[in-house]
Structure formats: structure tokens, C-alpha cells
Design an enzyme around this catalytic site. Structure first.
Site, mmCIF file in Angstrom:
data_model
loop_
_atom_site.group_PDB
_atom_site.id
_atom_site.type_symbol
_atom_site.label_atom_id
_atom_site.label_comp_id
_atom_site.label_asym_id
_atom_site.label_seq_id
_atom_site.Cartn_x
_atom_site.Cartn_y
_atom_site.Cartn_z
ATOM 1 N N CYS A 17 -3.305 4.325 9.463
ATOM 2 C CA CYS A 17 -2.214 3.612 10.212
ATOM 3 C C CYS A 17 -1.694 4.541 11.172
ATOM 4 C CB CYS A 17 -0.948 3.415 8.798
ATOM 5 S SG CYS A 17 -1.869 2.537 7.723
ATOM 6 N N CYS A 76 7.582 4.155 6.134
ATOM 7 C CA CYS A 76 6.572 3.841 4.778
ATOM 8 C C CYS A 76 7.382 3.464 3.617
ATOM 9 C CB CYS A 76 5.790 5.136 4.498
ATOM 10 S SG CYS A 76 6.765 6.609 4.428
ATOM 11 N N CYS A 108 0.878 -1.173 -0.001
ATOM 12 C CA CYS A 108 0.004 -0.175 -0.020
ATOM 13 C C CYS A 108 0.807 1.187 0.049
ATOM 14 C CB CYS A 108 -0.972 0.160 1.318
ATOM 15 S SG CYS A 108 -2.090 1.220 1.218
ATOM 16 N N CYS A 109 1.802 1.403 0.828
ATOM 17 C CA CYS A 109 2.884 2.542 0.801
ATOM 18 C C CYS A 109 3.291 2.421 -0.457
ATOM 19 C CB CYS A 109 3.952 2.324 2.018
ATOM 20 S SG CYS A 109 3.059 2.912 3.542
ATOM 21 N N CYS A 149 -1.178 8.486 7.461
ATOM 22 C CA CYS A 149 -2.600 8.240 7.038
ATOM 23 C C CYS A 149 -3.512 7.765 8.000
ATOM 24 C CB CYS A 149 -2.485 7.126 5.959
ATOM 25 S SG CYS A 149 -1.657 7.492 4.405
HETATM 26 S S1 SF4 Z 1 0.405 4.834 5.539
HETATM 27 FE FE1 SF4 Z 1 -1.168 2.977 5.509
HETATM 28 S S2 SF4 Z 1 -2.635 3.987 4.364
HETATM 29 FE FE2 SF4 Z 1 -0.857 5.314 3.883
HETATM 30 S S3 SF4 Z 1 -0.073 4.408 2.311
HETATM 31 FE FE3 SF4 Z 1 1.145 3.493 3.774
HETATM 32 S S4 SF4 Z 1 -0.102 1.680 4.492
HETATM 33 FE FE4 SF4 Z 1 -1.425 2.890 2.928
#
Ligand code: SF4
Length: 238
Positions: A202, A225, A116-117, A199
Site C-alpha cells: 500500500c 489506516c 485489512c487495516c 506496508c
Molecule cells: S496498509 Fe495495506 S497491507 Fe497494511 S494493514 Fe493496511 S491495507 Fe493491510
């Protein structure tokens, strides 16, 4: 491009302990519009944005909008635009949240947060910096054990740029003193137990005595991240 170990050592010796503002001036003199400051709208980013706005009014500062930031962070952007002479540049991922869900399933931040990051932060950063030579960032040594050895100047192998951390040596207290003395805006969540804000899914408030980034990915062993990690690329396999 400055990337040799000897060149970096000389730069670090020359600038260690000097003011972030002097470091910013040097970077802008050498790299001009090939240098770019990123911000996550944390307290040290506010300091650097303010100093940059005084040195070079009207300059651009970019941020990675994951589509998952807190409302308070978006509100802070408006306050910064009112207070400082800078242009905030929004950098977005290739995938909307809907497209990401269709490709990888629901709540990727829970099932595979590194991926996701990578999609929502690392790839957009790479894209934005692809025609730059120097990346200025506001990370500090006192934020977490993983950042305690942060040099002011280093070469980022993954991004192929000079990475500059002008405020690496400042403490949390110094940052907040600067913000108060200059009456700068900051994220309201800082007053609600969030020293570090990313985010929504998280980020949690921290407990007394925790390190400053303990509220990030608090339910896992993830601590970064990927923007500031050497091996930041988990790939995008589905
Ligand atoms: S901090 Fe969390 S929601 Fe944001 S990009 Fe990374 S995994 Fe995704």
C-alpha cells in the site's frame, strides 16, 4: 483521565508551541507507565524516540508489525536499537497472513483495505492500549489535509485514551534538520521518493509536489489506516 473539552483546551493552550520534549516530560510525569509511544518508523517518529530516550533511557516504544513492512523498515529497527537507549516492543495482529487469507481471501489489502487495516493495525493497537491512559504518536499537521487540524492533546473515543501529538506543529524541514543535527538513522526509502512509509502493498513513491502521504493507498481514495480516524471501525464481517 483527562477527557473534558475544557481540560483539553487548557492543556492545548498551555503546550501549543512548546517543544516536543517538554510535552513528553509532562506526559511521563503525569502518566508514567500508563503512557505509551507508538512508532511507524517515519522521520517524526525517529525524533520523538530520540527525545524520549534522552528523557527516560530504556523506556519502551511499541510498533505495529503487520507482517507486511518493508525490509528497509526492519533494517532501520536494528539501527535504532544500536543508536538509542530504548526497547522496541513488537505488537502483532491476531491473524497471520495465512489465516487472514483463509478467512477473507487473497490480498485483502486490495479487496477490502479498511478491513485489512482494522485486523492488522487497529485491533492490535486497541489491545496494546487497553491498559494505558495516554497514547503518544508522531503525526504532524503538515503531512496531509486530513491531519491539518491535529491538536497536541485530544481524547480518542475509540481507544478511550488521551491522545498526545507532541510534534504536531513541526514541519518536514524541522524534522529533517533535527535528524541531521543529531546524526540519527532513518529509513533508506526516504531517499528513494517515499516520504511516508507503511506496508509494502500500500505504499508507493510520490511525485514532486504531491502531499507527503500521497503514496499511501495511492490507487484508492483511502487516506488513513484507521489509527487516526474518528470512525475507524469497518468491522470484520467476512
Ligand atoms: S496498509 Fe495495506 S497491507 Fe497494511 S494493514 Fe493496511 S491495507 Fe493491510
Amino acid at each position: 483521565m483527562i477527557r473534558e473539552t475544557g481540560q483539553l483546551q487548557r492543556l492545548n493552550s498551555r503546550f501549543e508551541g512548546t517543544s516536543p520534549s517538554d510535552i513528553l516530560k509532562w506526559v511521563l510525569d503525569v502518566y508514567d507507565d500508563k503512557a505509551a509511544l507508538s512508532t511507524g518508523f517515519g522521520a517524526s517518529g525517529i525524533v520523538l524516540m530520540h527525545q524520549l530516550s534522552l528523557i527516560h533511557p530504556g523506556t519502551s516504544v511499541f510498533y505495529l508489525d503487520t507482517d507486511l513492512l518493508f525490509d528497509e523498515t526492519y533494517e532501520l529497527m536494528d539501527k535504532i536499537r544500536d543508536r538509542m537507549d530504548i526497547q522496541l516492543v513488537r505488537v502483532r495482529p491476531d491473524y497471520t497472513l495465512q489465516q487472514q487469507e483463509e478467512a477473507y481471501g487473497e490480498k485483502l489489502w486490495e479487496t477490502r483495505p479498511d478491513t485489512c487495516c482494522y485486523i492488522r493495525k487497529v485491533l492490535p493497537l486497541k489491545r496494546y492500549l487497553s491498559d494505558k491512559e495516554a497514547w503518544i504518536t508522531a503525526i504532524r499537521r503538515d503531512q496531509s489535509p486530513t491531519r491539518q487540524d491535529t491538536p497536541v492533546f485530544s481524547h480518542d473515543e475509540n481507544l478511550g485514551v488521551l491522545k498526545v501529538c507532541p510534534i504536531a506543529g513541526w514541519t518536514e524541514d524541522e524534522v529533517w534538520a533535527y535528524i541531521r543535527i543529531n546524526d540519527l538513522p532513518f529509513n533508506e526509502l526516504h531517499d528513494k521518493g517515499y516520504p511516508s512509509i507503511g506496508c509494502r502493498p500500500c505504499t508507493r513513491p510520490v511525485r514532486q509536489g504531491d502531499d507527503l502521504r500521497a503514496g499511501r493507498w495511492a490507487d484508492s481514495d483511502k487516506t488513513e489506516c484507521g489509527l487516526h480516524s474518528r470512525n475507524a471501525h469497518p468491522g470484520q464481517s467476512r
